[in-house]
Design a protein around this motif. Structure first.
Motif, PDB file in Angstrom:
ATOM      1  N   ASN A  77       0.788  -1.148  -0.138  1.00 14.80           N
ATOM      2  CA  ASN A  77       0.046   0.259   0.090  1.00 14.80           C
ATOM      3  C   ASN A  77       0.852   1.323   0.040  1.00 14.80           C
ATOM      4  N   THR A  78       1.879   1.320  -0.711  1.00 17.88           N
ATOM      5  CA  THR A  78       2.632   2.447  -0.869  1.00 17.88           C
ATOM      6  C   THR A  78       2.650   2.862  -2.558  1.00 17.88           C
ATOM      7  N   ARG A 125      -6.550   2.499  -5.482  1.00 19.80           N
ATOM      8  CA  ARG A 125      -6.191   0.959  -4.800  1.00 19.80           C
ATOM      9  C   ARG A 125      -5.069   0.959  -3.834  1.00 19.80           C
ATOM     10  N   GLU A 126      -4.211   2.017  -4.249  1.00 17.32           N
ATOM     11  CA  GLU A 126      -2.839   1.461  -3.562  1.00 17.32           C
ATOM     12  C   GLU A 126      -3.327   2.125  -1.765  1.00 17.32           C
ATOM     13  N   GLY A 127      -4.169   2.954  -1.710  1.00 18.10           N
ATOM     14  CA  GLY A 127      -4.699   3.270  -0.264  1.00 18.10           C
ATOM     15  C   GLY A 127      -5.480   2.169   0.402  1.00 18.10           C
ATOM     16  N   PHE A 167      -7.847  -4.738  -9.669  1.00 23.74           N
ATOM     17  CA  PHE A 167      -8.938  -4.036 -10.080  1.00 23.74           C
ATOM     18  C   PHE A 167     -10.119  -4.791  -9.349  1.00 23.74           C
ATOM     19  N   GLN A 168     -10.146  -6.048  -9.222  1.00 23.91           N
ATOM     20  CA  GLN A 168     -11.256  -6.725  -8.821  1.00 23.91           C
ATOM     21  C   GLN A 168     -11.643  -6.324  -7.365  1.00 23.91           C
ATOM     22  N   ASP A 169     -10.707  -6.088  -6.812  1.00 24.83           N
ATOM     23  CA  ASP A 169     -10.683  -5.808  -5.346  1.00 24.83           C
ATOM     24  C   ASP A 169     -11.690  -4.487  -5.044  1.00 24.83           C
ATOM     25  N   ILE A 170     -11.676  -3.612  -5.911  1.00 27.73           N
ATOM     26  CA  ILE A 170     -12.291  -2.242  -5.583  1.00 27.73           C
ATOM     27  C   ILE A 170     -13.316  -2.081  -6.710  1.00 27.73           C
TER      28      ILE A 170
END
Length: 761
Positions: A117-118, A604-606, A647-650
């Motif tokens: 998450n960076t 998504r990174e966050g 992308f699936q995650d969000i």
């Protein structure tokens, strides 16, 4: 008194003034030889080691330095080189290394994605094309260099096998244990050679242990580290985790190793330690200094944290260190000569964090009284900022009474937009930024130094805008951009314009490859001063009959790509940013800008590493985006752009943003993302990046057509936009024009086929 060791996990690669970046780019442009590149980067590396030694760090990392990316380093070390880069035997090993990262004229670069998450990007290993073998023991070379050049008994750093393999792709046809078996002997060989050279400590990074692991993952972790313990006894291995607490705490801390490294800044490691204890035969490497933010630590608080840890683990079995590698923060505050002392004294970059680590280790070992003066200084510096005019401590939420819903639902307003905008089927556009040449950067520097007037600089920026409006019209793009020539960086620019932000002079951090960013520092309440983007957007729109997009960076990305004040909730800061962006968007609309893009590449990174924290983050992120964009008229089209990463995650959150058009960085993993749309229905308009802008290669028209046609098998043609992967700021003019010409030509040919198909029905 007990000796308490201090340790560092990793040091910035870039040099105090980005000397590393300049050396790389000189090499890529043919201005220096490979030998000169290696000499220049060696000097940077040794300077970082020297400073760590002088600051009294006991366990100094070696092998953490990289010429591009440490994951790519691991891939090349083990011969994980895609076949498309093995065919040219005229390349040197280093040229092949850079080819994998950047691509060539006939080979697409390997996929690049976010490091947990960076905002750091790594090159994704491809495991399906070659059998791994040890090509070079890089950690050994760096260990010898540090010892011979500086007398440092370094701590080699390796990316752990579980993390390395889990971050890769291409082993879907194999069982995870079987690929672990392929790499395990290679890791053993590396570690054996390190032991034979006299290495005492090895740091094996396993940040994947801070994520949700399957039972199979845990079994393989136990197998790997049990094998290490059996095959290579009598060497001190630190299994290092970071970015969060570990889920499978009891399994991880009982893995056979000398030490376990835990992050006590992010997550709940102290609670887990208190509940489950810690093995009596192990050392705890305690990450008590924040390795990811730039604020000075309250040493009184952090000393108390160490004391709490010391109530559970014997003091002589504790190592004091940062929560993560320091590559995520700038090098030193010493270079910031113009900052207000109230703010500067409250900041801590990599060098200052090393001081904090060394002080805490000294005080924890010798007694708190040994560092009372330094503790008092840290507390006073933080209090001075907290009680200054910079921090008003406002209680009111600026977003509280503002609506977050568009006036009409998408299906109704998109008809209004199509009628007004009159765009063709498969409209073409770019993401926002256009090439910033050396001349653009020189003119900006002259303006900042006062060598040219504001008017002269503004006229120069306008000349660049006009030049590229003309180029875009000649190419045949349907929706144009002004090019962002006035902006150094998509977040830094807004940091310079908004109250509550400051931009440092040398506060650079690596994002990907030689790309360094200078995250602004949010030190106080965020507020709107005056319009930030209207002048350039309106000027560009006056030059053309085609629509020009207004370009903004979204609230979530500004937050995630800034160093955020730590005295109030990050979500409160997020709402402050969204509220001021809302005012800017309203100004653009009032001035006739009918398409406004609000980029959220860092959404998504966050996403937190812990799934149980996702819902709150996504709800607040979506709410902030809607807060910024909801007040526009139905006829104003809102775009957003995102970088691809799972992308699936969000997917649901992306739809909930209620943007009219989304563009997604996807060319390096086009088919994988499209499969998401095969499994989910997306009802808004979308552009999947049709070529990779991170590589200097120019894609052919046929290659672009293949990418578009693949997407059109799943996404309705009426919803599809055609655009590059991301902004074009870092590309050269000639390659940009050539690539965009091919993109537009591909779009026209596909459009003709689609229109014929519609007419024949």
């Amino acid at each position: 008194m007990a000796k308490v060791f201090s340790s560092n996990l990793g040091y910035p690669r870039i040099g105090e003034q980005r000397e590393w970046k300049r050396a790389l780019e000189k090499f890529w442009s043919g201005k220096i030889s490979e030998k000169e590149l290696l000499e220049e980067t060696k000097a940077i590396r040794l300077e970082g080691l020297r400073k760590q030694k002088e600051k009294g760090i006991d366990l100094i990392p070696v092998g953490d330095f990289s010429l591009y990316d440490h994951v790519l380093d691991t891939s090349v070390t083990f011969g994980v080189i895609p076949k498309r880069f093995q065919e040219d035997d005229t390349r040197t090993q280093l040229e092949t290394y850079f080819a994998i990262a950047r691509g060539t004229h006939d080979a697409v670069a390997s996929e690049m994605t976010k490091w947990f998450n960076t905002n750091y990007h790594y090159i994704v290993p491809e495991f399906n094309e070659s059998k791994p073998s040890l090509k070079e023991n890089r950690p050994l070379s760096f260990y010898k260099e540090a010892k011979e050049e500086l007398g440092i008994e370094g701590k080699p750093v390796l990316l752990g096998p579980i993390t390395f393999i889990k971050l890769g792709k291409g082993y879907e046809d194999k069982e995870f244990p079987s690929i672990v078996q392929e790499f395990l002997p290679l890791y053993i060989q590396v570690i054996k050679e390190l032991k034979e050279a006299g290495v005492k400590w090895i740091q094996i990074d396993e940040p994947i242990f801070s994520t949700a692991l399957t039972q199979e993952d845990l079994e393989q972790a136990e197998y790997v580290y049990e094998t290490f313990a059996k095959e290579i006894p009598e060497i001190n291995i630190i299994i290092q985790t970071y970015f969060e607490s570990v889920d499978s705490y009891e399994t991880i801390v009982n893995l056979p190793a000398t030490a376990i490294g835990l992050d006590f800044v992010h997550g709940n490691s102290l609670d887990l330690l208190s509940k489950h204890g810690f093995p009596k035969d192990k050392i705890l490497a305690a990450g008590v200094i924040d390795g990811r933010n730039v604020w000075r630590q309250n040493l009184n608080h952090q000393f108390g944290l160490l004391e709490s840890i010391g109530n559970i683990v014997d003091k002589e079995r504790i190592i004091v260190q940062a929560s993560s590698s320091l590559i995520h923060v700038p090098v030193t505050t010493e270079s910031e000569k113009t900052l207000d002392p109230v703010i500067k004294d409250a900041l801590s970059f990599a060098d200052e964090k090393l001081d904090e680590i060394a002080l805490l280790a000294k005080g924890f070992g010798s007694g708190k009284e040994a560092i009372l003066l330094e503790i008092e200084e840290s507390v006073n510096a933080i209090e001075a900022l907290n009680h200054s005019d910079y921090r008003k401590q406002t209680d009111a939420n600026p977003a509280g009474s503002l609506n977050t819903d568009r006036k009409l639902p998408f299906k109704e307003r998109i008809s209004i937009q199509k009628e007004q905008l009159q765009l063709p089927l498969l409209p073409t556009t770019t993401i926002g930024s256009l090439p910033q040449t050396a001349e653009v950067r020189r003119e900006r520097l002259k303006w900042r130094k006062g060598d040219i007037t504001d008017q002269t600089y503004e006229e120069y920026i306008q000349s660049e805008i006009k030049k590229w409006i003309d180029i875009q019209e000649e190419i045949g793009l349907d929706v144009l951009v002004h090019g962002e020539f006035e902006r150094t960086d998509m977040v830094e620019y807004f940091g310079e314009k908004l109250d509550g932000f400051l931009v440092t002079k040398f506060g650079w951090v690596q994002s990907y490859g030689s790309r360094c960013v200078r995250p602004p520092v949010i030190f106080g309440d965020v507020s709107f001063d005056k319009p930030m983007t209207v002048k350039e957007s309106v000027y560009a729109q006056k030059l053309t009959e085609k629509k020009v997009k207004g370009m903004l960076t979204g609230p979530v990305t500004i937050l995630n790509w800034s160093f955020v004040r730590d005295d109030i909730s990050r979500f409160d800061v997020l709402d402050q940013i969204a509220a001021v962006l809302r005012l800017e968007i309203e100004e653009l609309e009032k001035n006739g800008i009918k398409i406004i893009q609000v980029d959220e590449p860092a959404l998504r990174e966050g996403l937190p590493l812990k799934v149980e924290k996702w819902n709150q983050y996504l709800q607040r992120a979506v709410n902030a985006f809607k807060l910024a964009t909801a007040s526009v008229q139905n006829s104003t089209q809102i775009h957003t752009h995102m970088c691809y990463s799972d992308f699936q995650d969000i997917f649901e959150a992306i739809s909930a943003l209620d943007a009219d058009v989304i563009s997604i960085e996807t060319s390096r993993s086009h088919g994988e993302l499209i499969s998401t749309f095969e499994e989910n229905t997306y009802d808004k308009e979308i552009g999947l990046g049709v070529y990779d802008i991170h590589s200097p290669r120019v894609p052919s028209k046929e290659e672009i057509k293949a990418n578009v046609n693949r997407a059109l098998q799943t996404i309705p043609v009426s919803q599809y936009w055609i655009n590059p992967d991301c902004g074009l700021k870092t590309r050269q003019e000639a390659e940009t024009i050539a690539a965009l010409k091919n993109m537009v030509a591909a779009a026209k040919e596909i459009r003709e086929v689609q229109l014929i198909g519609v007419q024949s029905k």
